[in-house]
Design an enzyme around this catalytic site. Structure first.
Site, PDB file in Angstrom:
ATOM      1  N   ASN A   1       0.937  -1.290   0.033  1.00  0.00           N
ATOM      2  CA  ASN A   1      -0.030  -0.044  -0.177  1.00  0.00           C
ATOM      3  C   ASN A   1       0.939   1.183   0.035  1.00  0.00           C
ATOM      4  O   ASN A   1       1.666   1.528   1.097  1.00  0.00           O
ATOM      5  CB  ASN A   1      -0.778  -0.066   1.292  1.00  0.00           C
ATOM      6  CG  ASN A   1      -1.707   1.305   1.287  1.00  0.00           C
ATOM      7  OD1 ASN A   1      -1.989   2.086   0.433  1.00  0.00           O
ATOM      8  ND2 ASN A   1      -2.488   1.513   2.632  1.00  0.00           N
TER       9      ASN A   1
ATOM     10  N   LYS B   1      -0.008   4.330  -0.277  1.00  0.00           N
ATOM     11  CA  LYS B   1      -0.431   5.505   0.388  1.00  0.00           C
ATOM     12  C   LYS B   1      -0.492   6.585  -0.525  1.00  0.00           C
ATOM     13  O   LYS B   1      -0.336   6.571  -1.718  1.00  0.00           O
ATOM     14  CB  LYS B   1      -0.127   5.648   1.736  1.00  0.00           C
ATOM     15  CG  LYS B   1      -0.225   4.195   2.688  1.00  0.00           C
ATOM     16  CD  LYS B   1      -0.065   4.374   4.182  1.00  0.00           C
ATOM     17  CE  LYS B   1      -0.320   3.334   4.846  1.00  0.00           C
ATOM     18  NZ  LYS B   1       0.022   3.296   6.184  1.00  0.00           N
TER      19      LYS B   1
ATOM     20  N   HIS C   1      -9.377   0.840   5.054  1.00  0.00           N
ATOM     21  CA  HIS C   1      -8.247   0.970   5.816  1.00  0.00           C
ATOM     22  C   HIS C   1      -8.517   2.027   6.993  1.00  0.00           C
ATOM     23  O   HIS C   1      -9.159   2.948   6.870  1.00  0.00           O
ATOM     24  CB  HIS C   1      -7.261   1.552   4.767  1.00  0.00           C
ATOM     25  CG  HIS C   1      -5.947   1.689   5.385  1.00  0.00           C
ATOM     26  ND1 HIS C   1      -5.494   2.390   6.397  1.00  0.00           N
ATOM     27  CD2 HIS C   1      -4.639   0.787   5.196  1.00  0.00           C
ATOM     28  CE1 HIS C   1      -4.251   2.180   6.592  1.00  0.00           C
ATOM     29  NE2 HIS C   1      -3.719   1.351   6.040  1.00  0.00           N
TER      30      HIS C   1
ATOM     31  N   GLU D   1      -7.019   4.237   7.988  1.00  0.00           N
ATOM     32  CA  GLU D   1      -6.536   5.866   7.851  1.00  0.00           C
ATOM     33  C   GLU D   1      -7.987   6.499   7.132  1.00  0.00           C
ATOM     34  O   GLU D   1      -8.378   7.803   7.370  1.00  0.00           O
ATOM     35  CB  GLU D   1      -5.393   5.771   6.968  1.00  0.00           C
ATOM     36  CG  GLU D   1      -4.143   5.923   7.685  1.00  0.00           C
ATOM     37  CD  GLU D   1      -3.024   5.370   6.817  1.00  0.00           C
ATOM     38  OE1 GLU D   1      -2.020   5.116   7.524  1.00  0.00           O
ATOM     39  OE2 GLU D   1      -3.000   5.209   5.733  1.00  0.00           O
TER      40      GLU D   1
ATOM     41  N   GLU E   1      -4.972  -5.157  10.576  1.00  0.00           N
ATOM     42  CA  GLU E   1      -4.036  -4.065  10.572  1.00  0.00           C
ATOM     43  C   GLU E   1      -4.335  -3.320  12.130  1.00  0.00           C
ATOM     44  O   GLU E   1      -5.229  -2.491  12.251  1.00  0.00           O
ATOM     45  CB  GLU E   1      -4.076  -2.965   9.648  1.00  0.00           C
ATOM     46  CG  GLU E   1      -3.569  -3.446   8.277  1.00  0.00           C
ATOM     47  CD  GLU E   1      -3.291  -2.461   7.230  1.00  0.00           C
ATOM     48  OE1 GLU E   1      -1.940  -2.323   6.825  1.00  0.00           O
ATOM     49  OE2 GLU E   1      -4.250  -1.544   7.235  1.00  0.00           O
TER      50      GLU E   1
ATOM     51  N   GLY F   1       2.640   2.421  10.971  1.00  0.00           N
ATOM     52  CA  GLY F   1       3.652   3.611  10.713  1.00  0.00           C
ATOM     53  C   GLY F   1       4.315   3.776  12.152  1.00  0.00           C
ATOM     54  O   GLY F   1       5.190   4.744  12.361  1.00  0.00           O
TER      55      GLY F   1
ATOM     56  N   SER G   1       3.578  -2.226  10.216  1.00  0.00           N
ATOM     57  CA  SER G   1       4.974  -2.178  10.267  1.00  0.00           C
ATOM     58  C   SER G   1       5.690  -3.480  10.004  1.00  0.00           C
ATOM     59  O   SER G   1       6.560  -4.177  10.813  1.00  0.00           O
ATOM     60  CB  SER G   1       5.300  -1.961  11.799  1.00  0.00           C
ATOM     61  OG  SER G   1       5.010  -0.688  12.295  1.00  0.00           O
TER      62      SER G   1
ATOM     63  N   GLY H   1       3.027  -1.349   4.305  1.00  0.00           N
ATOM     64  CA  GLY H   1       2.992   0.060   4.115  1.00  0.00           C
ATOM     65  C   GLY H   1       4.322   0.630   3.740  1.00  0.00           C
ATOM     66  O   GLY H   1       4.816   0.532   2.517  1.00  0.00           O
ATOM     67  N   GLY H   2       5.076   1.387   4.370  1.00  0.00           N
ATOM     68  CA  GLY H   2       6.288   2.007   4.334  1.00  0.00           C
ATOM     69  C   GLY H   2       7.227   1.256   3.366  1.00  0.00           C
ATOM     70  O   GLY H   2       7.995   1.570   2.404  1.00  0.00           O
TER      71      GLY H   2
END
Length: 246
Positions: A10, A12, A95, A97, A163, A169, A208, A229-230
């Site tokens: 993802n 984002k 999600h 967010e 999640e 994050g 994470s 994610g990141g």
């Protein structure tokens, strides 16, 4: 019943046109990964370009959100049909967010999952509790409520992503025992609602996930892959996570 694992990235609100070079690196590395499905979910501005660049590779392209309606006067929104037309094969819905920053409710998420089904997209339906909810002992109750309200009836033709909101994050990660407990609980909820067909439904872990913890997390029972994610923004971080499956 064996479920083919999925490792989805993802992105984002990250990525520009030049980011196709990173996608190409991911696609090149994924050619050697025969035992896992690999997906990248870029922002909508990159969707069509990424779909074109990934065509013929082992990398599927997904979207990060959709509107529940197929068309209409909804300025700034994108329908599931439009995502399909742009080359998407899946869409993330619900999600945390989106739930937090955009006030999305469980019924709204369910409508989006139904829209994905209508358009022929795989819905990746996200659930998860906050730190406060976990500390209060309500983690299972929260996830149960989200599953009950967010999932469509009929065939369980979606993927679930668990999640824990507090791990997204933050660098914090649940223990393998915590993940096993929640994923087992989710499997029970799916089986109670959908019967034997629920054994085919993948449950991804997200929060994470990185190369240093992927092997431990992805070895947990009822963990059928990851929503990353990141670490999905760079091929040299994303590919090692997928390589856990050989």
């Amino acid at each position: 019943m064996a479920r083919r694992p999925l490792v989805a990235g993802n992105w984002k609100m990250n990525g520009l046109l030049a980011s196709v070079a990173e996608l190409q690196k991911i696609a090149a590395g994924a050619e050697k990964l025969a035992n896992v499905d690999v997906m990248v979910c870029p922002p909508a501005t990159l969707l069509a370009g990424f779909a074109a660049a990934a065509r013929g590779s082992r990398v599927a392209i997904g979207a990060q959100d959709c509107h529940a309606r197929p068309a209409g006067a909804f300025t700034g929104d994108i329908s599931a049909e439009m995502l399909k037309d742009a080359g998407a094969q899946a869409v993330i819905v619900g999600h945390s967010e989106r739930r937090h920053y955009h006030g999305e409710t469980d019924p709204m998420v369910r409508d989006k999952a139904l829209a994905a089904r209508r358009a022929g997209l795989l819905a990746i339906v996200c659930v998860g509790e906050t730190q406060a909810e976990r500390d209060a002992g309500h983690a299972r109750a929260v996830v149960r409520m989200q599953l009950d309200g967010s999932l469509p009836d009929g065939t369980p033709d979606f993927t679930i992503a668990y999640e824990p909101v507090w791990a997204i994050g933050s660098g914090l990660t649940p223990t393998a025992g915590d993940v096993a407990d929640m994923h087992g609980f989710i499997r029970q909820m799916l089986s109670a609602r959908y019967g034997e067909a629920a054994q085919q439904t993948r449950i991804l872990y997200g929060g994470s996930v990185k190369p240093s913890n992927a092997a431990e997390l992805l070895a947990v029972d009822n963990v059928d892959g990851a929503l990353v994610g990141g670490a999905s923004l760079k091929a040299d971080e994303f590919l090692p996570i997928a390589r856990v499956y050989g």
